[in-house]
Design a protein around this motif. Structure first.
Motif, PDB file in Angstrom:
ATOM      1  N   MET A 201      61.542  57.312  65.185  1.00 28.46           N
ATOM      2  CA  MET A 201      62.957  57.357  65.494  1.00 28.46           C
ATOM      3  C   MET A 201      63.224  56.835  66.905  1.00 28.46           C
ATOM      4  SD  MET A 201      65.238  57.871  63.534  1.00 28.46           S
ATOM      5  CE  MET A 201      66.220  58.826  62.485  1.00 28.46           C
ATOM      6  N   LYS A 202      62.346  57.193  67.833  1.00 25.64           N
ATOM      7  CA  LYS A 202      62.503  56.763  69.210  1.00 25.64           C
ATOM      8  C   LYS A 202      62.467  55.232  69.292  1.00 25.64           C
ATOM      9  CE  LYS A 202      60.460  57.326  73.746  1.00 25.64           C
ATOM     10  NZ  LYS A 202      59.414  57.874  74.554  1.00 25.64           N
ATOM     11  N   THR A 203      61.564  54.613  68.550  1.00 27.23           N
ATOM     12  CA  THR A 203      61.451  53.155  68.533  1.00 27.23           C
ATOM     13  C   THR A 203      62.713  52.514  67.968  1.00 27.23           C
ATOM     14  OG1 THR A 203      59.061  53.371  68.226  1.00 27.23           O
ATOM     15  CG2 THR A 203      60.033  51.238  67.742  1.00 27.23           C
ATOM     16  N   LEU A 204      63.296  53.130  66.949  1.00 29.06           N
ATOM     17  CA  LEU A 204      64.526  52.633  66.339  1.00 29.06           C
ATOM     18  C   LEU A 204      65.666  52.641  67.355  1.00 29.06           C
ATOM     19  CD1 LEU A 204      66.093  51.655  63.824  1.00 29.06           C
ATOM     20  CD2 LEU A 204      66.540  54.066  63.338  1.00 29.06           C
ATOM     21  N   PHE A 205      65.839  53.737  68.091  1.00 27.40           N
ATOM     22  CA  PHE A 205      66.904  53.828  69.087  1.00 27.40           C
ATOM     23  C   PHE A 205      66.681  52.828  70.235  1.00 27.40           C
ATOM     24  CE2 PHE A 205      67.609  58.202  67.325  1.00 27.40           C
ATOM     25  CZ  PHE A 205      68.870  57.916  66.807  1.00 27.40           C
ATOM     26  N   GLN A 206      65.436  52.648  70.653  1.00 27.70           N
ATOM     27  CA  GLN A 206      65.137  51.670  71.696  1.00 27.70           C
ATOM     28  C   GLN A 206      65.472  50.255  71.202  1.00 27.70           C
ATOM     29  OE1 GLN A 206      61.009  52.491  72.555  1.00 27.70           O
ATOM     30  NE2 GLN A 206      61.540  53.771  74.350  1.00 27.70           N
ATOM     31  N   SER A 207      65.158  49.983  69.961  1.00 25.70           N
ATOM     32  CA  SER A 207      65.459  48.668  69.387  1.00 25.70           C
ATOM     33  C   SER A 207      66.963  48.429  69.319  1.00 25.70           C
ATOM     34  CB  SER A 207      64.864  48.546  67.980  1.00 25.70           C
ATOM     35  OG  SER A 207      63.477  48.681  68.013  1.00 25.70           O
ATOM     36  N   ILE A 208      67.718  49.449  68.933  1.00 25.87           N
ATOM     37  CA  ILE A 208      69.176  49.316  68.857  1.00 25.87           C
ATOM     38  C   ILE A 208      69.769  49.101  70.253  1.00 25.87           C
ATOM     39  CG2 ILE A 208      71.310  50.554  68.317  1.00 25.87           C
ATOM     40  CD1 ILE A 208      69.807  51.782  65.912  1.00 25.87           C
ATOM     41  N   LYS A 209      69.268  49.873  71.254  1.00 26.05           N
ATOM     42  CA  LYS A 209      69.739  49.699  72.629  1.00 26.05           C
ATOM     43  C   LYS A 209      69.457  48.277  73.121  1.00 26.05           C
ATOM     44  CE  LYS A 209      68.838  54.391  74.229  1.00 26.05           C
ATOM     45  NZ  LYS A 209      68.068  55.162  75.208  1.00 26.05           N
ATOM     46  N   LEU A 210      68.238  47.807  72.861  1.00 28.63           N
ATOM     47  CA  LEU A 210      67.861  46.457  73.282  1.00 28.63           C
ATOM     48  C   LEU A 210      68.738  45.409  72.591  1.00 28.63           C
ATOM     49  CD1 LEU A 210      65.995  44.644  74.919  1.00 28.63           C
ATOM     50  CD2 LEU A 210      64.408  44.667  72.983  1.00 28.63           C
ATOM     51  N   LEU A 211      69.005  45.611  71.318  1.00 23.80           N
ATOM     52  CA  LEU A 211      69.871  44.697  70.578  1.00 23.80           C
ATOM     53  C   LEU A 211      71.270  44.650  71.191  1.00 23.80           C
ATOM     54  CD1 LEU A 211      70.473  42.888  68.094  1.00 23.80           C
ATOM     55  CD2 LEU A 211      71.110  44.982  66.893  1.00 23.80           C
TER      56      LEU A 211
END
Length: 192
Positions: A1-11
């Motif tokens: 989940m943490k990786t998903l949120f980091q990916s969304i923030k980066l996007l």
């Protein structure tokens, strides 16, 4: 989940930077460094925009140089529909259009070898230039149509030839709109 949120923030950050900030900076920098080019190199006559140095136009009136044909839009020269015909070299529609163009050119300019850019469209359909050869092909006929000396017409064409970039890149060419404006300036505007 943490990786998903980091990916969304980066996007979101990259979308903001590359989709918003970067285009604004480049657009404004271009407008500041190249003010006339970024506004389209528009040409005006008595306060009315008559064209752009960057976009080809159809000139069919006698006494004016003709531009290369256009496949942009249904009637050609549509700046909102920039495109080539995308027809194969053996396509009957393309061959028929070329034959019709050649026939019309022979009627107006007489027999002889026709420069290819007077019968073939450009990739964008909006090229404002013709080759030096295509301009020279039209000189004798336009001199007769305008009742001026062929030498004067040839001198005017030679004054409007744009040389190769850096002396070796591209081909010598002539901007048809600028040349036709020079015709009017030097030899008078023709009545409709």
């Amino acid at each position: 989940m943490k990786t998903l949120f980091q990916s969304i923030k980066l996007l979101l950050v990259m979308t903001f930077l590359l989709g918003g900030v970067y285009p604004l900076v480049v657009t404004n920098l271009g407008a500041w460094v190249f003010p006339s080019q970024s506004s389209g190199l528009l040409l005006e006559d008595n306060g009315t925009v008559i064209g752009s140095e960057l976009i080809g136009q159809n000139f069919s009136k006698e006494g004016y140089f003709i531009a290369r044909p256009s496949a942009a839009g249904e009637d050609g020269y549509d700046a909102l529909s920039s495109a080539g015909s995308n027809l194969a070299p053996t396509n009957k529609l393309l061959l028929d259009r070329i034959d019709a163009s050649e026939e019309a050119l022979h009627v107006r300019f007489g027999e002889g070898d026709i420069p290819s850019d007077l019968v073939m469209t450009s990739g964008s359909g909006l090229d404002p230039h013709i080759s030096k050869l295509a301009a020279l092909y039209q000189v004798n006929t336009l001199a007769k149509e305008r009742h001026v000396d062929e030498v004067q017409m040839l001198e005017l064409v030679n004054q409007h030839i744009e040389r190769k970039f850096l002396g070796f890149i591209g081909e010598e060419r002539v901007n048809v709109l600028l040349l036709n404006r020079a015709l009017d300036k030097n030899f008078g505007v023709l009545n409709p």
